[in-house]
Design an enzyme around this catalytic site. Structure first.
Site, mmCIF file in Angstrom:
data_model
loop_
_atom_site.group_PDB
_atom_site.id
_atom_site.type_symbol
_atom_site.label_atom_id
_atom_site.label_comp_id
_atom_site.label_asym_id
_atom_site.label_seq_id
_atom_site.Cartn_x
_atom_site.Cartn_y
_atom_site.Cartn_z
ATOM 1 N N LYS A 55 0.598 -1.207 0.348
ATOM 2 C CA LYS A 55 -0.501 0.341 0.215
ATOM 3 C C LYS A 55 1.033 1.767 0.532
ATOM 4 O O LYS A 55 1.411 1.466 0.886
ATOM 5 C CB LYS A 55 -1.354 0.090 1.554
ATOM 6 N N GLY A 66 -1.366 7.887 -5.288
ATOM 7 C CA GLY A 66 -0.937 6.069 -5.545
ATOM 8 C C GLY A 66 -0.066 6.153 -4.446
ATOM 9 O O GLY A 66 0.432 4.676 -4.363
ATOM 10 N N ARG A 89 -13.638 -7.627 -1.633
ATOM 11 C CA ARG A 89 -14.738 -6.753 -1.323
ATOM 12 C C ARG A 89 -15.938 -6.967 -1.350
ATOM 13 O O ARG A 89 -16.636 -7.448 -2.844
ATOM 14 C CB ARG A 89 -14.535 -5.828 -0.654
ATOM 15 N N ASP A 138 -17.360 -0.345 -0.042
ATOM 16 C CA ASP A 138 -15.992 -0.483 -1.144
ATOM 17 C C ASP A 138 -14.167 -1.309 0.289
ATOM 18 O O ASP A 138 -13.000 -1.262 0.321
ATOM 19 C CB ASP A 138 -14.997 0.310 -1.983
ATOM 20 N N ASP A 140 -8.782 -1.824 5.639
ATOM 21 C CA ASP A 140 -8.924 -0.730 5.293
ATOM 22 C C ASP A 140 -8.812 0.253 6.059
ATOM 23 O O ASP A 140 -9.582 0.876 6.418
ATOM 24 C CB ASP A 140 -9.481 -0.058 3.538
#
Length: 633
Positions: free
Chosen positions: A166, A179, A237, A340, A350
């Site tokens: 990540k 990003g 997800r 999500d 997340d």
């Protein structure tokens, strides 16, 4: 694949046997996800993506696909700030592997297991999905800064994980973002992922934290960048199905559902059989349904018959119910529960503006952008069900088809006009029934967890109202710290509660350092209310453990301390950690926080700083209670 809700292997061992682990080179790797699901049609092969410029890869819309091949951006002068020893063991890596160039290169995004000279190996990918954010459809989202490297299999436990970075750079799903991930949010995710796992809360995991010193990331200010190497048995997800439904992609909805059952779970036969009676938190068949139903078998009466896709939907709902029960029992507030961010495996997923409650306040949300309190602590069970309803809509055609789900006309041509009313009615009936099952499983698991936290062994129908609910109402009214309440309760002896006077004295243990703070109360009324509750609790624990003699108190205390943590990564502790690492240049403090997060139930740790341990576990500074932060990370 996973057979049950898992928070990781225990010390990387199986059947109690010790497993030393292997090097990264010899860790078994696979790419089941990219081998079984459709790729980005513009870049169908690793080489086509590898040879493309990053500008050509996106951001852009991607249709008819579940992922895009994309490699991480390289990180210059990367610095490995920390690893989780527990994560190393659970993946199956040997101790000391973190010191090797291969490991450091991998977790910094500088190494992939694909060779451009012969195009052999496993090429990284980013998933494509959509989602409802704050209740509104947000369209295509996807892994905007997360890139999966490969799937690994622990040689001992045989548990497979998808390893992901990540903050490793842009993907086709980055939209208007860069990003990247900032150090601030990366520290938070690294610590809380492992803390939740240590609390036995189903969660995605974190392997390492790497500083990207030359990545200056613009958020509210210019911040240093970082990369978290994280892993999960699946990163799929609800939003993955949402996007396919929004695009009318029924072929890939079926393909994805089949993949989830066969490759994320351990096959169709692992899913629960139809309930023989209405769902109830007191029913053993609801809590522990039979399984091993053949995939082709359809169960139940015609109007509400359940095929294998209905069983899959039920299992996803059940897993999420159990996870939410853990959140509520430990007062963990996710902060952003969009579709999500809701796992098909029921994993905590997340981590943005999350927090553990300090004072018990059901309306608290750690997200300062959530003005309507949609994702407050109180609302988490209902919001997850709202998300599951969206999943039901995506799977509705498959669920409602019943016994016709494999007929050629239905598979190839869709729903006929004549069959549509029956299909819709059946889907609605099943989804409604799954809602009742979700509530029953949640209530049963929440009750089980709270009973353990209160130190009770036996079941009493009066406990929920007279002990659990009254304790929560009392904590809210008196502004008591939720998790400190349980840890301090663990150490109280029955003999110390025999008189009204002694119970009032014991009540003082639960106050903050500055004393009683609840509005509309004074110290006398607060002590009286706590003392009244303690008397009821004394009676119940005496029923289960005896009057404290013959070791009853000691046994109960030991049991309670195994479920009531002394340390939690509170928001103020994480904030201090961020300041000391980012602005003070400290490094050792990360390992100290990880050590405590991995062993939350201990009385003391081997960090070398006893004073810091006690301070982090002590009373939350008044100005730092109920902190909030943004989604910006």
């Amino acid at each position: 694949m996973t057979a049950h809700i898992s928070n990781g292997a225990v010390n990387g061992s199986r059947n109690g046997a010790s497993f030393a682990g292997v090097s990264l080179q010899y860790l078994p790797k696979s790419n089941t996800f990219t081998s079984n699901l459709p790729p980005d049609p513009d870049y169908k092969t690793p080489s086509s993506s590898h040879n493309a410029s990053r500008a050509d890869l996106g951001p852009r819309m991607v249709k008819g696909a579940l992922y895009t091949f994309v490699r991480p951006e390289e990180t210059s002068e990367a610095e490995l700030l920390g690893i989780s020893p527990a994560a190393m063991r659970d993946i199956g890596l040997q101790a000391g592997e973190e010191d090797t160039p291969d490991f450091k290169g991998l977790v910094a995004g500088n190494k992939i297991y694909w060779d451009p000279s012969d195009e052999k190996g496993i090429y990284p990918w980013a998933q494509c999905y959509g989602g409802y954010q704050f209740g509104s459809w947000a369209g295509q989202l996807g892994d905007g800064r997360a890139i999966s490297l490969f799937e690994s299999t622990n040689p001992s436990t045989k548990t497979r994980y998808e390893i992901q970075l990540k903050g490793a750079g842009k993907t086709p799903y980055s939209r208007f973002a860069d990003g990247k991930a900032v150090l601030r949010s990366s520290i938070r995710e690294f610590i809380v992922s492992e803390a939740l796992n240590a609390l036995h809360i189903p969660t995605t995991r974190a392997l390492s934290l790497t500083l990207a010193p030359n990545a200056k990331v613009r958020r509210e200010r210019i911040e240093p960048g970082a990369i978290v190497a994280r892993f999960a048995q699946s990163w799929l997800r609800i939003g993955t199905f949402d996007l396919l439904r929004a695009r009318g992609d029924r072929k890939n909805i079926r393909k994805l559902a089949t993949y989830v059952a066969e490759n994320v779970y351990t096959g169709w036969t692992s899913l629960p059989s139809i309930l023989s009676e209405p769902a109830s938190a007191d029913s053993s068949t609801t809590i522990n349904p039979s399984r091993n139903v053949p995939p082709e078998k359809v169960e139940g009466e015609s109007s509400e018959e359940e095929n294998r896709f209905a069983r899959l939907y039920r299992e996803i709902a059940r897993r999420n119910a159990i996870t939410v029960a853990y959140w509520q029992a430990y007062a963990f507030t996710n902060g952003v529960l969009n579709t999500d961010n809701t796992s098909l495996l029921g994993l905590s997923l997340d981590f943005g503006p999350f927090a553990f409650l300090d004072n018990f306040d059901p309306s608290y949300t750690p997200n300062h952008d959530d003005h309507a309190l949609r994702y407050s602590y109180r609302n988490q069970p209902s919001i997850i069900w709202w998300n599951l309803l969206r999943l039901g809509e995506a799977l509705g055609e498959l669920i409602g088809a019943g016994s016709k789900v494999d007929e050629a006309q239905f598979v190839n041509e869709g729903v006929t006009k004549a069959f549509a009313p029956q299909l819709i009615k059946r889907a609605e009936t099943i989804i409604e029934r799954v809602g009742e099952e979700y509530k029953a499983v949640f209530l049963a698991e929440y009750t089980r967890l709270m009973r353990k936290r209160f130190g009770l062994v036996s079941h009493d129908d009066k406990d929920f109202d007279e002990l659990f609910s009254e304790a929560l109402d009392m904590m809210e009214a008196l502004e008591l710290d939720f998790n400190h309440f349980f840890r301090r309760l663990s150490s109280i002896k029955v003999a110390d509660l025999e008189t009204e006077e002694s119970r009032k004295w014991a009540a003082g243990r639960f106050f903050h350092a500055e004393g009683m703070t609840g509005l509309g109360n004074n110290e006398d009324t607060a002590r009286q209310r706590i003392a009244t509750w303690l008397d009821k609790w004394r009676v119940r624990v005496t029923q289960d453990w005896g009057d404290g003699e013959e070791g009853g108190d000691a046994k109960r205390e030991a049991e309670m301390k195994q479920v009531n943590p002394k340390f939690l990564p509170r928001s103020w502790v994480l904030d201090e950690l961020i300041q000391r690492v980012e602005h003070g240049g400290e490094r050792e403090v990360i390992a100290q926080a990880v050590e405590m997060a991995l062993h939350p139930f201990e009385d003391e740790w081997k960090t070398g700083d006893r004073e810091q341990e006690e301070r982090w576990c002590g009373d939350v500074p008044r100005q730092n209670r109920q902190m909030m932060c943004s989604c910006s990370s």
